[in-house]
Design a protein around this motif. Sequence first.
Motif, PDB file in Angstrom:
ATOM      1  N   ARG A 283       5.228   2.421  -4.005  1.00  0.00           N
ATOM      2  CA  ARG A 283       3.470   3.574  -3.707  1.00  0.00           C
ATOM      3  C   ARG A 283       3.121   2.779  -2.643  1.00  0.00           C
ATOM      4  O   ARG A 283       1.710   2.995  -2.047  1.00  0.00           O
ATOM      5  N   ALA A 284       3.103   1.021  -3.144  1.00  0.00           N
ATOM      6  CA  ALA A 284       1.987   0.533  -2.700  1.00  0.00           C
ATOM      7  C   ALA A 284       1.947   0.138  -0.999  1.00  0.00           C
ATOM      8  O   ALA A 284       0.938   0.119  -0.407  1.00  0.00           O
ATOM      9  N   ALA A 285       3.347   0.229  -1.113  1.00  0.00           N
ATOM     10  CA  ALA A 285       3.667   0.108   0.109  1.00  0.00           C
ATOM     11  C   ALA A 285       3.160   0.900   1.692  1.00  0.00           C
ATOM     12  O   ALA A 285       3.108   0.544   2.126  1.00  0.00           O
ATOM     13  N   LEU A 289       1.160   1.154   4.643  1.00  0.00           N
ATOM     14  CA  LEU A 289       1.494   1.501   5.810  1.00  0.00           C
ATOM     15  C   LEU A 289       0.318   2.592   7.078  1.00  0.00           C
ATOM     16  O   LEU A 289       0.258   2.245   7.759  1.00  0.00           O
ATOM     17  N   ALA A 290      -0.156   3.333   5.631  1.00  0.00           N
ATOM     18  CA  ALA A 290      -0.996   4.483   6.142  1.00  0.00           C
ATOM     19  C   ALA A 290      -2.111   4.034   7.031  1.00  0.00           C
ATOM     20  O   ALA A 290      -2.620   3.845   7.433  1.00  0.00           O
ATOM     21  N   ALA A 291      -2.972   2.922   5.913  1.00  0.00           N
ATOM     22  CA  ALA A 291      -4.328   2.362   6.119  1.00  0.00           C
ATOM     23  C   ALA A 291      -3.794   1.542   7.069  1.00  0.00           C
ATOM     24  O   ALA A 291      -5.150   1.720   8.140  1.00  0.00           O
ATOM     25  N   LEU A 292      -2.956   0.912   7.442  1.00  0.00           N
ATOM     26  CA  LEU A 292      -2.938  -0.195   8.440  1.00  0.00           C
ATOM     27  C   LEU A 292      -3.251   0.615   9.663  1.00  0.00           C
ATOM     28  O   LEU A 292      -3.472   0.830  10.745  1.00  0.00           O
ATOM     29  N   GLU A 293      -2.169   2.018   9.668  1.00  0.00           N
ATOM     30  CA  GLU A 293      -2.260   3.029  10.950  1.00  0.00           C
ATOM     31  C   GLU A 293      -3.283   3.613  11.291  1.00  0.00           C
ATOM     32  O   GLU A 293      -3.672   3.687  12.692  1.00  0.00           O
ATOM     33  N   LYS A 294      -3.806   3.925  10.427  1.00  0.00           N
ATOM     34  CA  LYS A 294      -5.066   4.446  10.759  1.00  0.00           C
ATOM     35  C   LYS A 294      -7.139   3.535  11.562  1.00  0.00           C
ATOM     36  O   LYS A 294      -7.354   3.470  12.188  1.00  0.00           O
ATOM     37  N   ALA A 733       4.864  -4.657   4.091  1.00  0.00           N
ATOM     38  CA  ALA A 733       5.375  -3.069   3.070  1.00  0.00           C
ATOM     39  C   ALA A 733       6.533  -3.193   3.652  1.00  0.00           C
ATOM     40  O   ALA A 733       7.064  -2.146   3.202  1.00  0.00           O
ATOM     41  N   ARG A 734       7.422  -3.044   5.243  1.00  0.00           N
ATOM     42  CA  ARG A 734       8.247  -2.799   4.964  1.00  0.00           C
ATOM     43  C   ARG A 734       8.962  -3.528   5.061  1.00  0.00           C
ATOM     44  O   ARG A 734      10.832  -2.902   4.708  1.00  0.00           O
ATOM     45  N   ALA A 738      12.444  -1.799   2.256  1.00  0.00           N
ATOM     46  CA  ALA A 738      13.755  -1.591   2.582  1.00  0.00           C
ATOM     47  C   ALA A 738      14.890  -2.586   1.907  1.00  0.00           C
ATOM     48  O   ALA A 738      15.774  -2.878   2.009  1.00  0.00           O
ATOM     49  N   GLU A 739      14.011  -3.046   1.219  1.00  0.00           N
ATOM     50  CA  GLU A 739      14.956  -3.348   0.080  1.00  0.00           C
ATOM     51  C   GLU A 739      15.828  -2.596  -0.906  1.00  0.00           C
ATOM     52  O   GLU A 739      15.244  -1.792  -1.252  1.00  0.00           O
ATOM     53  N   PRO A 740      17.022  -3.176  -1.104  1.00  0.00           N
ATOM     54  CA  PRO A 740      18.122  -1.968  -1.940  1.00  0.00           C
ATOM     55  C   PRO A 740      18.218  -1.509  -2.687  1.00  0.00           C
ATOM     56  O   PRO A 740      18.426  -0.212  -3.015  1.00  0.00           O
TER      57      PRO A 740
END
Length: 989
Positions: A283-285, A289-294, A733-734, A738-740
């Motif tokens: 949820r935090a990641a 990413l959504a906040a950085l896009e804005k 965040a990315r 990507a962690e298994p």
Amino acid sequence: MRLHRLEVCAFGPYASREVVDFDALGTDGLFLLHGDTGAGKTTLLDAVAFALFGTVPGARGQVKRLRCDLADHDTATEVALELTVQGHRLRVVRSPEYQRPKRRGDGFTTQQAKASLSWVGEPPPGLPADGITRIDEVSRTVQRLLGMSAEQFFQVVLLPQGEFARFLRADTAEREQLLERLFGTQRFAEAEKWFRELRTTRGRELEQRRQVVREWVARIAQVAKEDAPDDDLDAWLDDVRMRTADAVAAAERAGREAAQARDRADAVLEERRVAAERVRRVRAASESLAALEKEADRRAGWKAELAAARRAATVTGLAAEADRQRVRFDQARDAEAAVREELLAAGVDGVDSEVAVVRRRAGELREEAGALAGLVAEAEQQQRDRTRLRDLAETATYAAAQATALGEKLEGLPERLKELRAELDRAAEAAVRLDGLREREAELAAALADAERLPGLESAAARALEAEQAAVDAHQNAREALLDLRDRRLAGMAAELAAGLRDGEPCAVCGSADHPAPAAATALVGEAEERAAAEREQTAEQRRHQAVAARHEADRAVAAVRERLRDRTAEQLAHTLGDVRDELATLGELAARKAKLDGLVRAAEAEHEELVAERTAAERTAATAEEQRRSLDDQVRQRQRRLDAAAGGFADVSERRAHLVAVVGMLETLADARTACDAARARLDEHLAAVRDAARQAGFDTVEAARDAARSEARIAELERALADAETAEATARAVLAEPELAGVSPDDVVDVESARAAAELARSRAEAAAATLQAETQRARDLEGLVGKLGSALAELAPAEEEYAELDALTDVVNGRGQNARRMSLRSYVLAARLEEVAVAATARLRSMSHGRYSFVHSDAAGARGTRGGLGLDVLDDYSGTVRPAKTLSGGESFLASLSLALGLADVVAAETGGALLDTLFVDEGFGTLDGETLDVVMDVLDELRAGGRVVGLVSHVEELRQRIPTRLRVRKSRTGSSVQLEGAVAA
């Protein structure tokens, strides 16, 4: 021990030196010491005791007043005794402490006690040949040679009949006191005390052990949390230990179950925490990413701003330096203008000239100011010299006035000093006379007190004389009545015996059973009447002796007061005492001022010397100051002429030189300011051209545009940090997504962690409570086992201690006359009872002889009435009646026989007990007046037996019949000037 010679001087009633030759008196082995009542017979025995031991026996030793009141003041009180002890002849001389008049002045002084012991012949081994002079050492040596103490000597050698009559009638406690003094049973009393103290100590120790047991039981009860029983302690301990073990086992089971439940709850909680953490990370990641896009457009603006600021950085640095050069140029130009205005205001020419001209003009003025520097120093010295002139004038004037004032003060000082010295001499003389006058006052005050109490003393003496006469008459009457009763009883003795006759019974006189003509009974006098009359006669005699002693004391008091008054009346003494006290007050006031006057004289002398020295110094100071003032005044006038010429138009040389120095400084400052201003203008032009070139190279049209694009270092760092954080957050965040392990996890998933946490905490608290319970029960079990072990050790130590104390307690009671001691006799009483039994056996032999076999002493060790202590009972067996009767029932004569027998028996036992020297001299004091003629014969026979082996026996009595029986006599005569001794009978012949 044999006495040879006794000398007394100013001792008791003997005012002068009297000598008693015991060798002459003891030739027959028996002598009589007789004389009037109060003449001093017993005093001779006191003198013997005082010479040997430094004290006198009986109540007389408590008074401690041995000096003769009739003796001359210069006659010393002294007793000397020569005797032989253990084959060694010695001489003992003693003087008591007493008050005697002072040889100088009035009043009394204390004559200290003295003692000496010297040898007549060879001294005993280990003792100094030149004798002994220390009082305590003399007493110890005599006691060691005699082998007995003073108390024992008084009972063995000086037989006091009165005390043994009291001893006969005494109770157990009184007999015990006398026997303790004689036989020294203090060690047995110490043994009794040791047993009591040991019992007390062991009792305290036992109580401490019992207290330890009680404390261990109380601690066990506290651990067990219940009250200990009063009995059956072992069963209670076993029950407590069993219940404690059961509680430990139950706590162990509950602890295991709680620990298993806690482990299960912790596993569920950990599983839910891991799942909740994965959801949180996804949820935090996603949110990051959504906040950085804005904020993508905003980050693009940050990048453009950062690039323009980096290009403008080279321009802003040069522009700032150009601004600093402009400020320096403005400052140099303002400084030049300010100095120019100052020079113009000072009226200096050529201020607008070139720099080289200005510096040349400054050099010329500097040389002119240098030439005036020496005169400036002279001007300063001129000011100091003028001030010095004023000071010298004031000093000379003040010193002259001071010398005149000091001379005036010195004029009256010698006369004042003379008066003070005369007054000091009078005060010193008064102080010397003061002590003698105080003694005179004390003597007069004492004499006045004597004069005031003289009438009362004379009245008391008159009353004492009347009382003496009345007592003498009463005694004579009582004696005549006693003699009359005795005559009447003797006359009616036959009738008294006849009254007891019975038909067929033998007569007590002749033994016949026939009584043909018994005497007729008339007015008979019984034994009780005769005994009552004898007691009345003895009481009257005692009162007579007391009255005579009181009259003598009153006469001595009156004579002593009259001797001290020396015919002076109370009025004369009061008048003289008033004059002496007035004079004493006057001299006291004058003498009190001596210290103050002495200080005033020394202060006046010191003041005179100080004033003379101060006047001389003042005169010298005035002359010196005047001479210095005249010399300095000439120098000041010459210097002032030179300074006036150099000052020019100024007030003085200093002012002119200061003006020149200021102008030189302003000219040099002007030259420097102009040079600096030209240099600042050139540097400013160079920096302005460099700034314009740098702006064009950085891509800015103008310098102001470059200034607008410039940013501060903090702003540039902030922009760089914001851009880097955004890039890092996006990468992080990315990488998380990507962690298994996070595959398949949705940010919208929900995991219930709180319920699992609550269940785990509840299980943990239950496990901790169970563990605490187990620990407490285990600790309680360990504590209980430790306390039970210590209680067992304490009980093991208590048992033998209780047995030992019980045995010691019983033994202590027996030693102290209690408990199992049926006779209630303490150890000390038991020893004294044994000694008393020996005394009774020794005394019975003489008592039976004196009483014609009728009486003998009976010792009783039975307990007293109502369980009181026993062992010291002493009764008399009457063979006529076959009954044991108390000694108190004996008549006066019988009491004397019993007392004398008891005294002689006690003397034998004490002498044998102490192992002392052989007693060759013995004294028997009074008591013979109570005996009839026949009994007196028997007593004399017993005393004759005492002379066996060369022993000398001295009798002290005023009985007239003894003078006829004993040829060797020493008579004591009494007079107003003091008693004296005189040999009579065979000795005188």
